[in-house]
Write a protein that holds these residues in place. Sequence first.
Motif, PDB file in Angstrom:
ATOM      1  N   VAL A  34       7.747  -4.561 -24.992  1.00 38.12           N
ATOM      2  CA  VAL A  34       8.254  -3.947 -23.579  1.00 38.12           C
ATOM      3  C   VAL A  34       7.275  -3.810 -22.676  1.00 38.12           C
ATOM      4  N   VAL A  35       7.339  -4.522 -21.491  1.00 39.10           N
ATOM      5  CA  VAL A  35       6.419  -4.549 -20.505  1.00 39.10           C
ATOM      6  C   VAL A  35       6.706  -3.805 -19.266  1.00 39.10           C
ATOM      7  N   VAL A  36       5.759  -2.575 -18.873  1.00 41.27           N
ATOM      8  CA  VAL A  36       6.126  -1.919 -17.514  1.00 41.27           C
ATOM      9  C   VAL A  36       5.165  -2.482 -16.471  1.00 41.27           C
ATOM     10  N   ALA A  37       5.894  -2.928 -15.613  1.00 39.64           N
ATOM     11  CA  ALA A  37       4.996  -3.717 -14.350  1.00 39.64           C
ATOM     12  C   ALA A  37       5.409  -3.230 -13.068  1.00 39.64           C
ATOM     13  N   SER A  38       4.676  -3.562 -12.053  1.00 32.28           N
ATOM     14  CA  SER A  38       5.011  -3.637 -10.685  1.00 32.28           C
ATOM     15  C   SER A  38       3.908  -4.301  -9.786  1.00 32.28           C
ATOM     16  N   GLY A  39       4.607  -4.641  -8.917  1.00 29.93           N
ATOM     17  CA  GLY A  39       3.588  -5.345  -7.585  1.00 29.93           C
ATOM     18  C   GLY A  39       2.588  -4.628  -6.986  1.00 29.93           C
ATOM     19  N   GLY A  44       3.847   4.688 -10.621  1.00 32.07           N
ATOM     20  CA  GLY A  44       4.349   5.368 -11.915  1.00 32.07           C
ATOM     21  C   GLY A  44       4.433   4.538 -12.999  1.00 32.07           C
ATOM     22  N   LYS A  45       3.797   3.432 -13.138  1.00 32.66           N
ATOM     23  CA  LYS A  45       3.892   2.452 -14.248  1.00 32.66           C
ATOM     24  C   LYS A  45       3.404   3.356 -15.433  1.00 32.66           C
ATOM     25  N   SER A  46       2.278   3.785 -15.354  1.00 31.76           N
ATOM     26  CA  SER A  46       1.667   4.530 -16.558  1.00 31.76           C
ATOM     27  C   SER A  46       2.612   5.772 -17.108  1.00 31.76           C
ATOM     28  N   THR A  47       3.019   6.554 -15.950  1.00 33.81           N
ATOM     29  CA  THR A  47       3.764   7.452 -16.312  1.00 33.81           C
ATOM     30  C   THR A  47       5.293   7.146 -17.023  1.00 33.81           C
ATOM     31  N   THR A  48       5.881   5.946 -16.507  1.00 33.43           N
ATOM     32  CA  THR A  48       6.790   5.535 -17.170  1.00 33.43           C
ATOM     33  C   THR A  48       6.915   4.954 -18.562  1.00 33.43           C
ATOM     34  N   ALA A  49       5.512   4.275 -18.868  1.00 32.19           N
ATOM     35  CA  ALA A  49       5.190   3.979 -20.006  1.00 32.19           C
ATOM     36  C   ALA A  49       5.117   4.818 -20.870  1.00 32.19           C
ATOM     37  N   ASP A  50       4.434   6.117 -20.501  1.00 35.70           N
ATOM     38  CA  ASP A  50       4.146   7.333 -21.422  1.00 35.70           C
ATOM     39  C   ASP A  50       5.426   7.806 -21.879  1.00 35.70           C
ATOM     40  N   ILE A  51       6.370   8.034 -21.007  1.00 35.06           N
ATOM     41  CA  ILE A  51       7.692   8.487 -21.191  1.00 35.06           C
ATOM     42  C   ILE A  51       8.313   7.553 -21.987  1.00 35.06           C
ATOM     43  N   PRO A 149      -1.339  -3.653 -15.491  1.00 33.01           N
ATOM     44  CA  PRO A 149      -2.148  -3.469 -14.159  1.00 33.01           C
ATOM     45  C   PRO A 149      -1.254  -3.723 -12.815  1.00 33.01           C
ATOM     46  N   PRO A 150      -1.295  -3.260 -11.723  1.00 36.86           N
ATOM     47  CA  PRO A 150      -0.662  -3.407 -10.482  1.00 36.86           C
ATOM     48  C   PRO A 150      -0.957  -4.960 -10.059  1.00 36.86           C
ATOM     49  N   GLY A 151      -0.121  -5.472  -9.504  1.00 38.82           N
ATOM     50  CA  GLY A 151      -0.110  -6.837  -8.951  1.00 38.82           C
ATOM     51  C   GLY A 151       0.615  -7.850  -9.731  1.00 38.82           C
ATOM     52  N   THR A 152       0.246  -9.077  -9.451  1.00 40.66           N
ATOM     53  CA  THR A 152       0.702 -10.346 -10.219  1.00 40.66           C
ATOM     54  C   THR A 152      -0.282 -11.332 -10.490  1.00 40.66           C
ATOM     55  N   GLY A 153      -1.258 -10.941 -11.155  1.00 45.20           N
ATOM     56  CA  GLY A 153      -2.574 -11.819 -11.046  1.00 45.20           C
ATOM     57  C   GLY A 153      -2.381 -12.406 -12.604  1.00 45.20           C
ATOM     58  N   ASP A 154      -3.715 -12.536 -13.034  1.00 44.32           N
ATOM     59  CA  ASP A 154      -4.144 -13.288 -14.175  1.00 44.32           C
ATOM     60  C   ASP A 154      -3.516 -12.471 -15.650  1.00 44.32           C
ATOM     61  N   VAL A 155      -3.950 -11.257 -15.501  1.00 42.13           N
ATOM     62  CA  VAL A 155      -3.298 -10.442 -16.735  1.00 42.13           C
ATOM     63  C   VAL A 155      -1.909 -10.537 -16.805  1.00 42.13           C
ATOM     64  N   PRO A 164       5.554 -13.041 -27.035  1.00 45.83           N
ATOM     65  CA  PRO A 164       6.979 -13.016 -26.711  1.00 45.83           C
ATOM     66  C   PRO A 164       7.535 -11.537 -26.254  1.00 45.83           C
ATOM     67  N   ILE A 165       7.989 -11.490 -25.145  1.00 44.29           N
ATOM     68  CA  ILE A 165       8.571 -10.056 -24.436  1.00 44.29           C
ATOM     69  C   ILE A 165       9.814  -9.764 -24.556  1.00 44.29           C
ATOM     70  N   SER A 166      10.223  -8.872 -25.204  1.00 47.92           N
ATOM     71  CA  SER A 166      11.551  -8.439 -25.726  1.00 47.92           C
ATOM     72  C   SER A 166      12.426  -7.812 -24.174  1.00 47.92           C
ATOM     73  N   GLY A 167      11.457  -7.178 -23.308  1.00 48.04           N
ATOM     74  CA  GLY A 167      12.122  -6.594 -22.301  1.00 48.04           C
ATOM     75  C   GLY A 167      11.046  -5.920 -21.177  1.00 48.04           C
ATOM     76  N   THR A 168      11.462  -5.759 -20.055  1.00 47.46           N
ATOM     77  CA  THR A 168      10.354  -5.427 -18.855  1.00 47.46           C
ATOM     78  C   THR A 168      11.163  -4.544 -18.192  1.00 47.46           C
ATOM     79  N   TYR A 169      10.332  -3.564 -17.669  1.00 44.28           N
ATOM     80  CA  TYR A 169      10.783  -2.451 -16.850  1.00 44.28           C
ATOM     81  C   TYR A 169       9.987  -2.578 -15.503  1.00 44.28           C
ATOM     82  N   ILE A 170      10.456  -3.019 -14.443  1.00 37.35           N
ATOM     83  CA  ILE A 170       9.762  -3.055 -13.231  1.00 37.35           C
ATOM     84  C   ILE A 170      10.208  -2.155 -11.919  1.00 37.35           C
TER      85      ILE A 170
END
Length: 170
Positions: A34-39, A44-51, A149-155, A164-170
């Motif tokens: 599960v990937v937690v991402a934002s542009g 609060g990405k890290s906080t959400t991932a922790d929760i 990490p924030p953004g939409t770059g190489d990482v 393979p990603i099962s789900g994302t939280y954006i």
Amino acid sequence: SSSSGDEALRDKRARILSRGLPKQKPIEGVKQVVVVASGKGGVGKSTTADILTIPSFVLAQTKEVGLLDADIYGPSIPKMMNLKGNPELTPKNLMRPLKNYGIACMSMGFLIEETAPVVWRGLMVMSAVEKLLRQVDWGQLDYLVIDMPPGTGDVQLSVSQNIPISGTYI
């Protein structure tokens, strides 16, 4: 026989489109990612991932869960999960994640000094991400939550194209 011609054309298109993309390879021992991402940062990405990983919350109630901090430049998971130190190496030369609250955690923050700046670009960043994905002994996990990490770059592109990603939280 127009349907067989259409099918052949679809197959040819699929081969051409997939030619340049890397093959997605699962992370050994990990069932779901599960990937937690934002542009942008600071939302609060890290906080959400922790929760998502804390035992009394969503994923970890009855599951084995890991947390990967993929933010090479600003790793925050070590501080948020109250972890310090360097990962040990297994006999197979894989890093063992540090654990707290029953959650296996891996972060660039465990591999560099807390005050050291990371001034990397391109291949160095991608190499670090690849190591964090592939050279960690996660054991058997039901879920691996990746704090992007924030953004939409190489990482972000590399992670989404290589595993393979099962789900994302954006």
